[in-house]
Design an enzyme around this catalytic site. Structure first.
Site, PDB file in Angstrom:
ATOM      1  N   ASP A  47      -6.932  16.475 -20.711  1.00 34.99           N
ATOM      2  CA  ASP A  47      -5.727  16.437 -19.916  1.00 34.99           C
ATOM      3  C   ASP A  47      -4.918  17.784 -20.204  1.00 34.99           C
ATOM      4  OD1 ASP A  47      -3.861  15.585 -18.028  1.00 34.99           O
ATOM      5  OD2 ASP A  47      -3.547  13.743 -18.917  1.00 34.99           O
TER       6      ASP A  47
HETATM    7  C1  BGC Z   1      -2.110  14.311 -15.778  1.00 36.57           C
HETATM    8  C2  BGC Z   1      -3.328  14.366 -15.362  1.00 36.57           C
HETATM    9  C3  BGC Z   1      -3.494  15.533 -14.183  1.00 36.57           C
HETATM   10  C4  BGC Z   1      -3.181  16.763 -14.837  1.00 36.57           C
HETATM   11  C5  BGC Z   1      -3.476  18.025 -14.143  1.00 36.57           C
HETATM   12  C6  BGC Z   1      -1.633  15.716 -16.181  1.00 36.57           C
HETATM   13  O1  BGC Z   1      -0.319  15.825 -16.556  1.00 36.57           O
HETATM   14  O2  BGC Z   1      -1.907  13.475 -17.100  1.00 36.57           O
HETATM   15  O3  BGC Z   1      -3.596  12.954 -14.743  1.00 36.57           O
HETATM   16  O4  BGC Z   1      -4.958  15.417 -13.725  1.00 36.57           O
HETATM   17  O5  BGC Z   1      -1.893  16.641 -15.401  1.00 36.57           O
HETATM   18  O6  BGC Z   1      -2.520  18.011 -13.214  1.00 36.57           O
END
Ligand code: BGC
Length: 708
Positions: free
Chosen positions: A277
């Protein structure tokens, strides 16, 4: 060993290049195969990946383990040029860039795109074909924005109704989340894009999201939280998995070797890429490399060339470890033709008109009629309607990485006016409850539109429509507004636009309650069609609505939620969602699976065997309608493995004309009768006979049988 440590000076592969609109006219990397043995398409992707990894220098290898763009993630929603992630390739060898975009049930976050209804709305359709259609829109628009990977679906289970990201999810039941997720993944991947299921393995709250340690017993993990991921891998053949920010049982999600390597890759046979993530999910270098994290996003923090070089020098990791991570990622890139086809163009030429129509249809399918006393709904075209509430004239969505900037919007007020004619509609924004009550009193029916405000990075602080809107002060005390309107007009209908369960303390004072979730950019038109009966409300609740906050799962003890000392203990075990309400004998305000139709259905003729349960569904009313029969099994407890009274094992959706019947079959496999046995660490058949229950919600069981 691919190379010595002497050549480790980091050479930037081009991090300063902007993630610009791609021309799309570029030739496929393997259009020039000379001197590139990995371009031999007769070789399996794994072999091709090994060959190209062998040709990389040490510097190149270390630069390939993390993303290269921080600007994109910050700008992704407003500008079509910016996406969530870019990983530069190696031009010398024809390794292409990799483009990753935030795209889930709600659409593609990269400039204006079709804003679909929330994941919860999609789950509320109880229809895997709907999941496929939503994914079709996403694949079309993500592809025409020049992407390779879509960062969805989100299949994390709703544990607490306060979760800030419940709106993105498929609800509280692992079977429903599994089926929706698999259908979504299959469609996206059939279109040639990689789906990235998230957030592995149990990312269930936003409170303290970067650091919280979720303490979960093995049975609960397997049966509830891992189940949708297992289905994504085994049935959906998902190409990519995103590991989350949180820790599980003391191990960071992105460096938990037992789960990432032992369970995901070895037990389930996952052969795709594991991606962290965005920022702060990879908590260490060595552990993540060893556990099998292939790519750190959006840029390297633990996977910077210096950090990797130092881990290599100290012997904590080896070049073979690095090669394994690169091979995993490059193997999927070969498997998806990224070396053999030109890059997709960011041409914005998706079928936006068609997609908007699909968005509306899907929103209608997810709208869930919770209460309809005295046939207050559907409305007649000529009925004088007072529409009340600020939310009535807004486009409502969850906020965060799944906020999609719509290409256009229809608010509920606009939808109702377009359907009923301006002469039949009055509007009051509700900022003055007394004035709103006066408007309501002058009409035949009052429709109050009330919303919550859910967002990534923070859970809601309470479930009411008063304080649950802390993120959007413009909404005010909507509970008080509903009270005032209901006191003024006995025919009050509440239209909810919420991203999760909310309390409905005013329910008895109203005649109708319609949960429309975040209904997407054509939500207003969808809501109008359902209110006026142009279509049957297609939705059923994918989450239970509690009567009070204290009734909800994981409530009442801060150690269980939101956690104490950085730790949250899943003490309820498998008893979340309706399993919780059933086990604790708590009556929810509205149960999982509930949702009314404008017609009536009868279920008859249950036949239950170990391989299938069949029933006949008949439309006994006067209108065409959508039936959603649901099969639950009650398994017998084994010593040390108590069972919730019922678990969803099958569902289907059928459109039926008045008088029409259909025979419905719910197939059952061995897993349907199994529980995770902690002692033998394996699935085991529950002892004795199982109770089969078929009904129209988890609390409305019409037929029961026994399977021995
Ligand atoms: C989120 C993800 C997301 C990523 C990219 C993160 O903060 O938890 O679900 O895909 O950001 O934007």
């Amino acid at each position: 060993m691919a190379t010595g440590l002497t050549s480790l000076a980091f050479s930037d592969t081009g991090a300063s290049r902007p993630a610009s609109l791609t021309a799309g006219t570029s030739a496929a990397p393997c259009a020039t195969p000379k001197g590139r043995p990995w371009c031999d398409t007769s070789l399996p992707p794994g072999t091709r990946a090994k060959l190209v990894v062998k040709a990389l220098t040490g510097d190149e290898k270390l630069a390939l383990l993390a993303g290269d763009d921080l600007v994109g993630p910050l700008r992704a929603t407003d500008d079509a040029r910016f996406r969530a992630g870019t990983v530069h390739g190696v031009a010398r060898l024809g390794i292409p860039d990799l483009y990753l975009v935030d795209a889930g049930s709600m659409g593609v976050k990269q400039g204006p795109n079709t804003a679909l209804a929330a994941g919860l709305s999609l789950a509320a359709t109880f229809d895997t074909a709907a999941a496929g259609r939503a994914a079709g829109v996403v694949a079309d628009e993500a592809a025409h924005r020049g992407n390779d990977v879509v960062l969805g679906p989100a299949v994390d289970i709703v544990r607490t109704p306060k979760g800030g990201r419940t709106f993105e999810s498929y609800g509280e039941d692992p079977l429903l989340a599994s089926r929706m997720g698999v259908a979504w993944i299959r469609t996206v991947q059939k279109a040639g894009l990689l789906a990235e299921v998230k957030h592995f393995p149990a990312n269930n709250q936003e409170e303290n999201r970067y650091a919280v340690n979720a303490v979960i017993d093995q049975r609960t993990l397997r049966e509830i939280y891992l189940a949708p991921f297992e289905a994504a891998v085994r049935q959906g053949k998902v190409a990519s998995v995103m590991c989350g920010y949180n820790l599980v049982n003391g191990r960071p999600s992105c460096s938990g070797k037992t789960l990432l390597d032992g369970v995901l890759r070895k037990q389930w046979g996952f052969d795709g890429m594991v991606v962290s993530d965005w920022g702060l999910a990879a908590k260490d270098t060595e552990g993540s490399i060893k556990a099998g994290l292939d790519l750190e996003m959006p840029v390297g923090v633990r996977y910077t060339p210096p950090a990797l070089a130092s881990a290599l020098t100290s012997g904590k990791i080896t070049w073979a470890d690095i090669d394994a991570r690169l091979q995993a990622r490059l193997r999927v890139m070969f498997a998806y033709g990224m070396f053999d086809k030109p890059k997709r163009a960011n041409d914005g030429e998706a079928g936006y008109t068609r997609n908007a129509a699909t968005a509306q249809d899907l929103a209608e399918q997810g709208i869930t009629l919770l209460k309809n006393t005295g046939g207050v709904l559907p409305l007649n075209t000529g009925t004088k309607v007072a529409v009340i509430g600020r939310a009535a004239d807004q486009f409502r969505s969850g906020i965060g990485s799944m906020y999609v900037k719509p290409t256009s919007t229809t608010t509920p007020l606009q939808g109702i006016i377009a359907r009923a004619g301006a002469g039949n509609v009055t509007y009051n924004d509700g900022s003055d409850p007394q004035a709103a009550a006066d408007t309501a009193r002058a009409a035949q029916v009052a429709v109050v539109v009330a919303a919550d405000a859910r967002a990534e990075d923070a859970d809601v602080t309470c479930l009411t429509l008063k304080c649950g809107t802390a993120k959007d002060q413009t909404l005010g005390d909507q509970d008080a507004l509903i009270d005032a309107v209901a006191a003024a007009n006995p025919n009050t209908v509440v239209v909810l636009q919420t991203g999760g369960p909310v309390l409905t303390p005013w329910a008895a004072k109203t005649k109708g309650i319609v949960e429309t979730w975040y209904a997407g950019q054509r939500g207003g038109a969808a809501i109008a069609r359902v209110l006026y009966g142009d279509t049957d409300p297609g939705g059923r609740l994918p989450v239970s609505f509690p009567a009070t906050e204290g009734d909800a799962p994981a409530s009442g003890d801060p150690a269980h939620y939101p956690g104490t000392g950085g730790k949250v203990t899943y003490a309820e075990g498998v008893n979340i969602g309706y399993r919780h309400y059933d086990t604790r004998k708590i009556t929810p305000a509205f149960p999982f699976g509930h949702g009314l139709s404008y017609t009536t259905f009868k279920l008859t003729g249950l036949k239950a065997t170990r391989t299938a349960v069949t029933v006949t569904v008949t439309n006994t009313g006067k209108r065409r309608g959508l039936a959603v029969p649901q099969l639950y099994l009650g398994l017998r407890a084994a010593p040390g493995a108590a069972q919730p009274p019922k678990q969803l094992k099958g569902f289907t959706k059928a459109g039926l004309a008045p008088g029409q019947s259909v025979k419905v079959t719910f197939p059952l496999d061995a897993r349907a009768f199994a529980y995770w046995d902690q002692r033998t660490r394996a699935w085991k058949r529950a002892p004795g006979c199982a109770k089969a229950m078929v009904g129209t919600s988890s609390r409305t069981i019409d037929l029961t049988g026994t399977i021995c």
